[in-house]
Design a protein around this motif. Structure first.
Motif, PDB file in Angstrom:
ATOM      1  N   VAL A  90      46.067 -25.218  -5.579  1.00 59.69           N
ATOM      2  CA  VAL A  90      44.786 -25.174  -6.270  1.00 59.69           C
ATOM      3  C   VAL A  90      44.098 -26.518  -6.090  1.00 59.69           C
ATOM      4  CG1 VAL A  90      43.621 -24.889  -8.478  1.00 59.69           C
ATOM      5  CG2 VAL A  90      45.672 -23.569  -7.988  1.00 59.69           C
ATOM      6  N   ILE A  91      42.890 -26.512  -5.544  1.00 67.45           N
ATOM      7  CA  ILE A  91      42.093 -27.724  -5.396  1.00 67.45           C
ATOM      8  C   ILE A  91      41.355 -27.924  -6.713  1.00 67.45           C
ATOM      9  CG2 ILE A  91      40.218 -28.817  -4.138  1.00 67.45           C
ATOM     10  CD1 ILE A  91      41.069 -26.937  -1.769  1.00 67.45           C
ATOM     11  N   THR A  92      41.639 -29.044  -7.389  1.00 62.58           N
ATOM     12  CA  THR A  92      41.059 -29.279  -8.708  1.00 62.58           C
ATOM     13  C   THR A  92      39.865 -30.218  -8.684  1.00 62.58           C
ATOM     14  OG1 THR A  92      42.666 -31.037  -9.109  1.00 62.58           O
ATOM     15  CG2 THR A  92      43.222 -28.831  -9.911  1.00 62.58           C
ATOM     16  N   ALA A  93      39.752 -31.079  -7.686  1.00 66.42           N
ATOM     17  CA  ALA A  93      38.613 -32.002  -7.610  1.00 66.42           C
ATOM     18  C   ALA A  93      38.400 -32.421  -6.160  1.00 66.42           C
ATOM     19  CB  ALA A  93      38.856 -33.232  -8.474  1.00 66.42           C
ATOM     20  N   THR A 120      50.240 -21.639   2.882  1.00 66.27           N
ATOM     21  CA  THR A 120      49.885 -21.772   1.472  1.00 66.27           C
ATOM     22  C   THR A 120      48.590 -21.029   1.189  1.00 66.27           C
ATOM     23  OG1 THR A 120      50.929 -23.935   1.381  1.00 66.27           O
ATOM     24  CG2 THR A 120      49.369 -23.430  -0.356  1.00 66.27           C
ATOM     25  N   THR A 121      48.560 -20.323   0.077  1.00 64.17           N
ATOM     26  CA  THR A 121      47.348 -19.660  -0.376  1.00 64.17           C
ATOM     27  C   THR A 121      46.584 -20.655  -1.240  1.00 64.17           C
ATOM     28  OG1 THR A 121      48.517 -17.562  -0.428  1.00 64.17           O
ATOM     29  CG2 THR A 121      46.449 -17.680  -1.644  1.00 64.17           C
ATOM     30  N   TRP A 122      45.376 -20.996  -0.818  1.00 64.95           N
ATOM     31  CA  TRP A 122      44.585 -21.994  -1.521  1.00 64.95           C
ATOM     32  C   TRP A 122      43.528 -21.343  -2.401  1.00 64.95           C
ATOM     33  CZ3 TRP A 122      45.974 -26.877  -1.908  1.00 64.95           C
ATOM     34  CH2 TRP A 122      46.852 -27.395  -0.950  1.00 64.95           C
ATOM     35  N   ARG A 123      43.343 -21.907  -3.571  1.00 65.59           N
ATOM     36  CA  ARG A 123      42.279 -21.550  -4.510  1.00 65.59           C
ATOM     37  C   ARG A 123      41.596 -22.847  -4.934  1.00 65.59           C
ATOM     38  NH1 ARG A 123      43.512 -17.065  -2.922  1.00 65.59           N
ATOM     39  NH2 ARG A 123      44.605 -15.480  -4.070  1.00 65.59           N
ATOM     40  N   SER A 124      40.470 -22.721  -5.625  1.00 64.59           N
ATOM     41  CA  SER A 124      39.749 -23.901  -6.069  1.00 64.59           C
ATOM     42  C   SER A 124      39.211 -23.697  -7.475  1.00 64.59           C
ATOM     43  CB  SER A 124      38.596 -24.187  -5.116  1.00 64.59           C
ATOM     44  OG  SER A 124      37.789 -25.227  -5.615  1.00 64.59           O
ATOM     45  N   THR A 125      39.118 -24.797  -8.220  1.00 63.87           N
ATOM     46  CA  THR A 125      38.461 -24.774  -9.525  1.00 63.87           C
ATOM     47  C   THR A 125      37.250 -25.693  -9.539  1.00 63.87           C
ATOM     48  OG1 THR A 125      39.898 -26.527 -10.358  1.00 63.87           O
ATOM     49  CG2 THR A 125      40.606 -24.253 -10.755  1.00 63.87           C
ATOM     50  N   GLU A 131      29.937 -28.028  -3.272  1.00 62.43           N
ATOM     51  CA  GLU A 131      31.330 -27.658  -3.017  1.00 62.43           C
ATOM     52  C   GLU A 131      31.504 -26.143  -3.008  1.00 62.43           C
ATOM     53  OE1 GLU A 131      30.610 -30.310  -4.858  1.00 62.43           O
ATOM     54  OE2 GLU A 131      31.595 -31.879  -3.724  1.00 62.43           O
ATOM     55  N   ASP A 132      30.659 -25.411  -3.761  1.00 62.97           N
ATOM     56  CA  ASP A 132      30.734 -23.956  -3.724  1.00 62.97           C
ATOM     57  C   ASP A 132      30.449 -23.440  -2.316  1.00 62.97           C
ATOM     58  OD1 ASP A 132      31.435 -23.690  -6.354  1.00 62.97           O
ATOM     59  OD2 ASP A 132      29.429 -23.183  -7.061  1.00 62.97           O
ATOM     60  N   ASP A 133      29.438 -24.024  -1.648  1.00 61.32           N
ATOM     61  CA  ASP A 133      29.137 -23.635  -0.273  1.00 61.32           C
ATOM     62  C   ASP A 133      30.280 -23.986   0.660  1.00 61.32           C
ATOM     63  OD1 ASP A 133      26.687 -22.710  -1.117  1.00 61.32           O
ATOM     64  OD2 ASP A 133      25.604 -24.518  -0.501  1.00 61.32           O
ATOM     65  N   LEU A 134      30.879 -25.142   0.432  1.00 62.30           N
ATOM     66  CA  LEU A 134      32.009 -25.568   1.258  1.00 62.30           C
ATOM     67  C   LEU A 134      33.184 -24.611   1.079  1.00 62.30           C
ATOM     68  CD1 LEU A 134      33.546 -27.604   3.051  1.00 62.30           C
ATOM     69  CD2 LEU A 134      34.141 -28.798   0.943  1.00 62.30           C
ATOM     70  N   MET A 135      33.499 -24.282  -0.153  1.00 61.24           N
ATOM     71  CA  MET A 135      34.626 -23.383  -0.413  1.00 61.24           C
ATOM     72  C   MET A 135      34.354 -21.995   0.157  1.00 61.24           C
ATOM     73  SD  MET A 135      36.765 -25.291  -1.796  1.00 61.24           S
ATOM     74  CE  MET A 135      36.757 -26.899  -2.516  1.00 61.24           C
ATOM     75  N   LEU A 136      33.111 -21.558   0.102  1.00 60.66           N
ATOM     76  CA  LEU A 136      32.748 -20.265   0.670  1.00 60.66           C
ATOM     77  C   LEU A 136      32.911 -20.281   2.183  1.00 60.66           C
ATOM     78  CD1 LEU A 136      31.590 -17.437   0.072  1.00 60.66           C
ATOM     79  CD2 LEU A 136      29.335 -18.410   0.465  1.00 60.66           C
ATOM     80  N   SER A 137      32.463 -21.346   2.833  1.00 63.57           N
ATOM     81  CA  SER A 137      32.580 -21.422   4.295  1.00 63.57           C
ATOM     82  C   SER A 137      34.028 -21.585   4.740  1.00 63.57           C
ATOM     83  CB  SER A 137      31.731 -22.562   4.843  1.00 63.57           C
ATOM     84  OG  SER A 137      32.265 -23.804   4.452  1.00 63.57           O
ATOM     85  N   MET A 138      34.865 -22.207   3.910  1.00 64.94           N
ATOM     86  CA  MET A 138      36.282 -22.379   4.242  1.00 64.94           C
ATOM     87  C   MET A 138      37.126 -21.188   3.765  1.00 64.94           C
ATOM     88  SD  MET A 138      36.719 -25.350   5.784  1.00 64.94           S
ATOM     89  CE  MET A 138      38.432 -25.709   5.573  1.00 64.94           C
ATOM     90  N   ARG A 139      36.489 -20.207   3.133  1.00 67.28           N
ATOM     91  CA  ARG A 139      37.141 -18.997   2.613  1.00 67.28           C
ATOM     92  C   ARG A 139      38.229 -19.324   1.588  1.00 67.28           C
ATOM     93  NH1 ARG A 139      37.228 -14.617   7.460  1.00 67.28           N
ATOM     94  NH2 ARG A 139      35.103 -14.985   8.112  1.00 67.28           N
ATOM     95  N   ILE A 140      37.852 -20.206   0.669  1.00 70.82           N
ATOM     96  CA  ILE A 140      38.730 -20.561  -0.435  1.00 70.82           C
ATOM     97  C   ILE A 140      38.083 -20.021  -1.706  1.00 70.82           C
ATOM     98  CG2 ILE A 140      39.742 -22.447  -1.775  1.00 70.82           C
ATOM     99  CD1 ILE A 140      39.746 -24.104   0.792  1.00 70.82           C
ATOM    100  N   PRO A 141      38.715 -19.053  -2.381  1.00 65.00           N
ATOM    101  CA  PRO A 141      38.114 -18.493  -3.594  1.00 65.00           C
ATOM    102  C   PRO A 141      38.032 -19.520  -4.718  1.00 65.00           C
ATOM    103  CG  PRO A 141      40.049 -17.227  -2.917  1.00 65.00           C
ATOM    104  CD  PRO A 141      39.945 -18.400  -2.015  1.00 65.00           C
ATOM    105  N   VAL A 142      36.946 -19.471  -5.484  1.00 63.33           N
ATOM    106  CA  VAL A 142      36.743 -20.376  -6.619  1.00 63.33           C
ATOM    107  C   VAL A 142      37.094 -19.619  -7.896  1.00 63.33           C
ATOM    108  CG1 VAL A 142      35.077 -21.790  -7.849  1.00 63.33           C
ATOM    109  CG2 VAL A 142      34.939 -21.600  -5.367  1.00 63.33           C
ATOM    110  N   LEU A 143      38.015 -20.195  -8.681  1.00 66.87           N
ATOM    111  CA  LEU A 143      38.469 -19.599  -9.933  1.00 66.87           C
ATOM    112  C   LEU A 143      37.911 -20.393 -11.114  1.00 66.87           C
ATOM    113  CD1 LEU A 143      42.236 -19.201  -8.994  1.00 66.87           C
ATOM    114  CD2 LEU A 143      40.468 -17.462  -8.837  1.00 66.87           C
ATOM    115  N   PRO A 144      37.748 -19.755 -12.283  1.00 60.70           N
ATOM    116  CA  PRO A 144      37.272 -20.502 -13.450  1.00 60.70           C
ATOM    117  C   PRO A 144      38.290 -21.538 -13.938  1.00 60.70           C
ATOM    118  CG  PRO A 144      37.596 -18.173 -13.999  1.00 60.70           C
ATOM    119  CD  PRO A 144      37.863 -18.324 -12.535  1.00 60.70           C
ATOM    120  N   SER A 145      39.579 -21.235 -13.842  1.00 56.65           N
ATOM    121  CA  SER A 145      40.620 -22.191 -14.205  1.00 56.65           C
ATOM    122  C   SER A 145      41.861 -21.909 -13.357  1.00 56.65           C
ATOM    123  CB  SER A 145      40.974 -22.082 -15.694  1.00 56.65           C
ATOM    124  OG  SER A 145      41.533 -20.812 -15.961  1.00 56.65           O
TER     125      SER A 145
END
Length: 156
Positions: A90-93, A120-125, A131-145
């Motif tokens: 999980v990417i936290t920051a 590894t399965t990566w997620r992001s908070t 960073e939302d655009d970056l996570m979308l382009s890298m196909r990393i789902p953004v979670l609330p927590s």
């Protein structure tokens, strides 16, 4: 040289050169121009090194930090939690200093994490606009927590 005979002697045939105090300036002297952006991108790809560290005070799978270092200066960091047993991260920051923001360094850092921890399965908070655009382009789902890992030590 037709028409040259029709010009007056007081009118120069070549326009006067602009002085250094002209408002437009030379093409290569523009701030934030193509050349400046290209130099920053080359610097981000050649001079910036990645240093991974475990944040003290956690035992087992816990908070880790990937530092982006240019010479002796830290120009960014990626904080993440990683559990090798679950193969879950999980990417936290994510923070990158302003001169390096539009250089692709953030994409390079996340790609480095993926290559460092294959499978590894990566997620992001991380919840900001860029960073939302970056996570979308890298196909990393953004979670609330971040979901809790069963292998993480219980916090008292």
């Amino acid at each position: 040289m037709q028409g040259r005979h029709a010009r007056f002697k007081s009118t120069p045939s070549i326009p006067a050169a602009r002085t250094a105090s002209a408002s437009s300036g030379a093409k290569h002297a523009r701030l934030g121009g193509f050349t400046t952006r290209l130099r920053q991108r080359l610097r981000a790809y050649t001079a910036v090194e990645f240093c991974s560290t475990h944040i003290p005070g956690t035992s087992g799978p816990g908070e880790e930090c990937l530092l982006l270092v240019d010479g002796r200066q830290v120009v960014g960091q990626v904080r993440y939690q990683f559990c090798p047993t679950c193969a879950y991260g999980v990417i936290t920051a994510l923070s990158i200093h302003k001169p390096f923001r539009d250089t692709g360094l953030d994409t390079r850092a996340l790609s480095h994490l993926r290559s460092r921890h294959p499978g590894t399965t990566w997620r992001s908070t991380v919840r900001t606009g860029t960073e939302d655009d970056l996570m979308l382009s890298m196909r990393i789902p953004v979670l609330p927590s971040a979901p809790p890992c069963p292998h993480a030590p219980a916090l008292a």
